[in-house]
Write a protein that holds these residues in place. Sequence first.
Motif, short mmCIF file in Angstrom:
data_model
loop_
_atom_site.label_atom_id
_atom_site.label_comp_id
_atom_site.label_asym_id
_atom_site.label_seq_id
_atom_site.Cartn_x
_atom_site.Cartn_y
_atom_site.Cartn_z
N UNK A 90 82.14 62.76 29.80
CA UNK A 90 80.91 63.12 30.50
C UNK A 90 80.58 64.57 30.24
N UNK A 91 79.30 64.88 30.31
CA UNK A 91 78.83 66.24 30.07
C UNK A 91 77.66 66.51 31.01
N UNK A 92 77.82 67.52 31.85
CA UNK A 92 76.79 67.85 32.82
C UNK A 92 76.24 69.24 32.52
N UNK A 93 74.94 69.36 32.55
CA UNK A 93 74.27 70.63 32.31
C UNK A 93 73.89 71.27 33.64
N UNK A 115 71.88 60.30 32.54
CA UNK A 115 71.34 60.33 33.90
C UNK A 115 70.50 61.60 33.97
N UNK A 116 69.20 61.44 33.89
CA UNK A 116 68.33 62.61 33.83
C UNK A 116 68.36 63.42 35.12
N UNK A 117 68.47 62.75 36.23
CA UNK A 117 68.50 63.46 37.52
C UNK A 117 69.73 64.36 37.63
N UNK A 118 70.85 63.90 37.06
CA UNK A 118 72.09 64.68 37.11
C UNK A 118 72.26 65.55 35.87
N UNK A 119 71.31 65.46 34.92
CA UNK A 119 71.40 66.22 33.68
C UNK A 119 72.72 65.93 32.97
N UNK A 120 73.07 64.65 32.92
CA UNK A 120 74.37 64.25 32.43
C UNK A 120 74.26 63.23 31.32
N UNK A 121 75.14 63.35 30.34
CA UNK A 121 75.25 62.37 29.28
C UNK A 121 76.70 61.90 29.23
N UNK A 122 76.87 60.60 29.02
CA UNK A 122 78.20 59.99 29.04
C UNK A 122 78.43 59.20 27.76
N UNK A 123 79.64 59.31 27.25
CA UNK A 123 80.04 58.55 26.06
C UNK A 123 81.21 57.65 26.43
N UNK A 124 80.99 56.36 26.38
CA UNK A 124 82.05 55.39 26.63
C UNK A 124 82.63 54.97 25.29
N UNK A 125 83.93 55.22 25.13
CA UNK A 125 84.58 54.94 23.85
C UNK A 125 85.61 53.84 24.05
#
Length: 121
Positions: free
Chosen positions: A21-24, A72-82
């Motif tokens: 996960x990556x949150x801005x 998740x635009x509201x959380x400014x988050x991108x997730x990578x499921x591997x």
Amino acid sequence: QVQLVESGGGLVQPGGSLRLSCAASGSIVSINVMGWYRQAPGKQRELVATITTGGATNFADSVKDRFTISRDNAKKMVTLQMNSLKPEDTAVYYCKQVVRTTSWGAWRDYWGQGTQVTVSS
């Protein structure tokens, strides 16, 4: 200032799964494309997956059908499921978000600090 904080890396056995996960945070007006890149020792950084504001995704051939990306635009988050991880997936994974800090400003790339993913038995 914009900061990207990644989490979720680690050691996993071949065939296993990890979720990154990556949150801005910071003075963000809007975010365009979000994505993940990776860099293995002695190799150049390469694209893993990207996702647009509309949800369109793009994957490297080497990870198609194994990895998924979401945002998740509201959380400014991108997730990578591997899933179905292989030893060749071992690398430092970096998140990137294309961000505008003012409504009239230019889009700029911001990078996370990187998180290590090691696939080994």
